[in-house]
Structures are given as C-alpha cells and as structure tokens.
Design an enzyme around this catalytic site. Structure first.
Site, PDB file in Angstrom:
ATOM      1  N   THR A   1      33.529  40.036  34.316  1.00  0.00           N
ATOM      2  CA  THR A   1      34.505  40.502  33.182  1.00  0.00           C
ATOM      3  C   THR A   1      34.357  39.585  32.117  1.00  0.00           C
ATOM      4  OG1 THR A   1      36.923  40.265  32.731  1.00  0.00           O
ATOM      5  CG2 THR A   1      36.113  39.123  34.407  1.00  0.00           C
TER       6      THR A   1
ATOM      7  N   LYS B   1      36.357  35.363  39.006  1.00  0.00           N
ATOM      8  CA  LYS B   1      35.194  36.021  38.510  1.00  0.00           C
ATOM      9  C   LYS B   1      33.777  35.622  38.086  1.00  0.00           C
ATOM     10  CE  LYS B   1      36.623  40.362  39.123  1.00  0.00           C
ATOM     11  NZ  LYS B   1      35.848  41.409  39.920  1.00  0.00           N
TER      12      LYS B   1
ATOM     13  N   TYR C   1      42.124  34.120  37.438  1.00  0.00           N
ATOM     14  CA  TYR C   1      41.293  35.365  37.639  1.00  0.00           C
ATOM     15  C   TYR C   1      39.953  34.880  37.067  1.00  0.00           C
ATOM     16  CZ  TYR C   1      39.582  39.780  36.548  1.00  0.00           C
ATOM     17  OH  TYR C   1      38.852  41.098  36.066  1.00  0.00           O
TER      18      TYR C   1
ATOM     19  N   GLU D   1      36.797  38.191  30.587  1.00  0.00           N
ATOM     20  CA  GLU D   1      37.882  37.117  30.850  1.00  0.00           C
ATOM     21  C   GLU D   1      36.932  35.859  31.003  1.00  0.00           C
ATOM     22  OE1 GLU D   1      41.261  37.037  30.408  1.00  0.00           O
ATOM     23  OE2 GLU D   1      41.300  39.005  29.596  1.00  0.00           O
TER      24      GLU D   1
END
Ligand code: NAP
Length: 321
Positions: A125, A153, A149, A127
């Site tokens: 991602t 990831k 998160y 992010e």
C-alpha cells in the site's frame, strides 16, 4: 485450467479479482476465516458466490496453510487478506501487526517448503511511504510509515522481497494507492461520504462529521486496479509495481463535489477534531509509469467521473434498501 487462491476474497478487491479470474477461466478458491459467512454480500452482489470454492483457513497457522496448498496445488496465490483500516490500526495495533505480518510469512514459507513455482501476489500500500519529501512516489521512494497498519504492510512488503531474493520465488508486490468502488467497506472515507450524503438527502441524517479534510490523496477505481494484480503475476518475473492514478485531490473538494451533486449545503459538513489521526500523511500521489511500461497496465479514468460512478451505484442501491 489454472487454480488461484485468493485470501481476503470477501473484501472489495477480493470480490472484483475473483470475477476477473473467473472470466479468464481460472478455478478460484477463496481462503476465508471461519466466521466470514456474514461477509459474502460482495460476492453475491457480483453474482459469483456459487462459482467459487470457499475453504476455511487460518492464515496465522502454518500447518493449515500447508494443508490447503497440498490439497489444491494452486498456480497463483493473491494475498489480499488484511486488517486494512489505518484508523482501526491505531485502536488495534497488536492485532493488526500480528495478522498482517504473520499471514504473509506463512504463505511464503509454505510456498518455499512445498512448491517454489507457485506465484505470489502481496497487497502492499501507498500508506507505507508515510512522511514523504518528494512527489510523485516511485517504487524506490524512501518509506517512513505513520501508522501501525503502514508498519505491518511495509514488513509484509519486505518479507515478499526477501523470499524473492533469498529463494527465487516469484513474489510480486502491488503498491496500490487508494482505490474505491461501491463495494468499499463501511468505515472508509469514500463509503461514509456516499452513504452519508444520501442519508442527508433522504432526511435520515442532519449533518456529516469528518476528521481532517485538508489532506490530499490519490484515488482510483478498484475494478481497474485488480487487473494490475493479475498482470503482475503474468509478467516474466516477480517485481514491485506502483498502481496509482498519478494525481492527488483534497478530501474537502471531494466532499464539496458530492454534496453539490446531492443538493446539500456545505454547512452540513462538520469537522470533528476527535476524528483526526495521531499522525497523518498530508499529500501523496504516485507515478504508475513502471506498470504502464512493463505490464501494459493503463489507467485513464478521470477522478470526478469515478465519483459520479460511485454515487450513481450507491444511489441505485440506496433506493432498493
Ligand atoms: P477489505 O475490503 O477491507 O477486505 C479485507 C479482507 O481481509 C476481507 O476479506 C477480510 O475478511 C479479510 N481479513 C481481515 N482480517 C482478517 C483475518 N484476521 N483473517 C482472515 N481474513 C481477514 O480490503 P480491500 O479494500 O479489498 O483491500 C485488499 C487488500 O489491499 C488489503 O490487504 C488492503 O490492506 C490492501 N490495500 C487496499 C487499498 C484500498 O484502497 N482499498 C489500498 C492499498 C492496499 P472478512 O470478510 O472475513 O472480514
């Protein structure tokens, strides 16, 4: 007929990817957690629920992963299952790290032990990049994750690279920027906006509360982004690819656009400081040049056309109840 495993098959991307692979003639096996029966609505909505085989598998248990791979001999595994909410990861950091890291490791470890020819896709991602100094983001941009998160990831991403480099496994990471659809989960910004605007329009809500709207994100359309996942596994070797629209938009402009389309005055937008995140990415967009050049993946959807499409589908289903 090739066989594909999809973890996270009950999620937004899992549903669209399943339909794509079924249309391409794959046997699709969805790996689901044991209590997922209530989440089959997306597969039902796309009319494909009875075309998939569902198998219960706890991805945190290596012996279960090994057993299911031995039973089906998949050609490709798409790992989409994750605790996927940034906001929730601040509430549940340990659960997020635990699942999002160990699931990837078990799948790759099972491939290493059983059959290194199985191709693997990891759902990475944007992010992961977090605090960035230079835009657009490329596959080589330095990462500075800003949430549990994102940390989970980036770890999954590096595990994927490590298995590729250490064992020659065909492991690819799709670094996807935000992508939306009618099937987006409820807690997410775009879904909240679409449902909320319709609720106000139908007199069921007075106002809509948001966190920080003065940030920019790069948004695309899920159905188109899952095509890139499949293309990555058809490429000559495992690699990392950014999948993005290439442009970022202020969340405030998105809210204003949708409110205007629904005939709602802007004073119905309330900013609630308690919804702000402890740390927040200000602006982020990526270049999809590598995916365009090497995979032949093309994305030419205008973002405001995507918004029109989302609102139209949301409204059509809202009427049905
Ligand atoms: P989603 O709609 O939230 O779906 C998440 C999926 O993961 C669901 O099928 C869910 O199963 C499963 N899952 C969650 N926790 C699990 C657990 N503990 N055990 C087993 N399964 C679990 O996510 P999405 O939007 O389709 O995204 C797919 C993947 O891409 C995710 O890994 C996400 O982090 C990543 N990603 C998404 C975006 C985006 O903008 N959508 C951008 C970049 C990366 P249940 O139905 O049983 O809950």
């Amino acid at each position: 007929m090739p066989t594909a495993f999809i973890t996270g098959v009950t999620g937004q991307d899992g549903a669209y990817l399943s339909r794509l692979l079924l249309n391409k003639g794959y046997k699709v096996v969805g790996l689901v957690r044991s209590n997922s029966s209530q989440n089959l609505y997306r597969l039902r909505y796309l009319g494909i629920l009875d075309k998939l085989e569902m198998v219960e598998c706890d991805l945190k248990d290596l012996s279960q992963v090994i057993k299911v791979i031995m039973a089906y001999n998949p050609d490709e595994i798409y790992n989409l299952a994750a605790q996927s909410s940034v906001a929730l990861s601040f509430q549940q950091p340990i659960g997020t790290l635990d699942f999002n890291i160990n699931s990837v490791t078990n799948l790759l470890e099972a491939i290493r032990i059983l059959d290194k020819k199985i191709k693997f896709y990891q759902a990475s991602t944007s992010e992961m990049f977090g605090r960035v100094d230079e835009l657009p983001i490329t596959e080589n941009t330095h990462v500075h994750p800003l949430s549990p998160y994102a940390i989970s990831k980036i770890t999954g991403h590096h595990i994927c690279i490590n298995y590729r480099e250490s064992y020659g496994i065909f492991a690819s990471s799709g670094i996807l920027f935000n992508h939306e659809s009618y099937l987006r989960s409820n807690g997410f910004f775009m879904k909240k906006l679409m449902r909320g605007a319709l609720d106000i329009q139908h007199g069921k809500k007075e106002i809509l509360e948001f966190g920080n709207l003065d940030i920019k994100r790069d948004f695309g359309y899920s159905e188109k982004y899952v095509e890139a996942m499949w293309m990555m596994l058809q490429y000559k070797e495992g690699d990392d690819f950014i999948i993005s629209s290439g442009k970022s938009v202020f969340l405030r402009d998105i809210v204003k656009y949708v409110f205007k389309k629904c005939g709602i005055p802007e004073n119905k937008i309330i900013i609630n400081q308690s919804l702000f995140r402890p740390t927040e990415i200000k602006d982020i967009y990526g270049t999809n040049q590598k995916a365009r050049e090497l995979l032949n993946w093309n994305y030419d959807m205008d973002f405001f056309n995507v918004l029109d499409k989302l609102l139209e589908e949301e409204a059509a289903n809202y009427e049905k109840g």
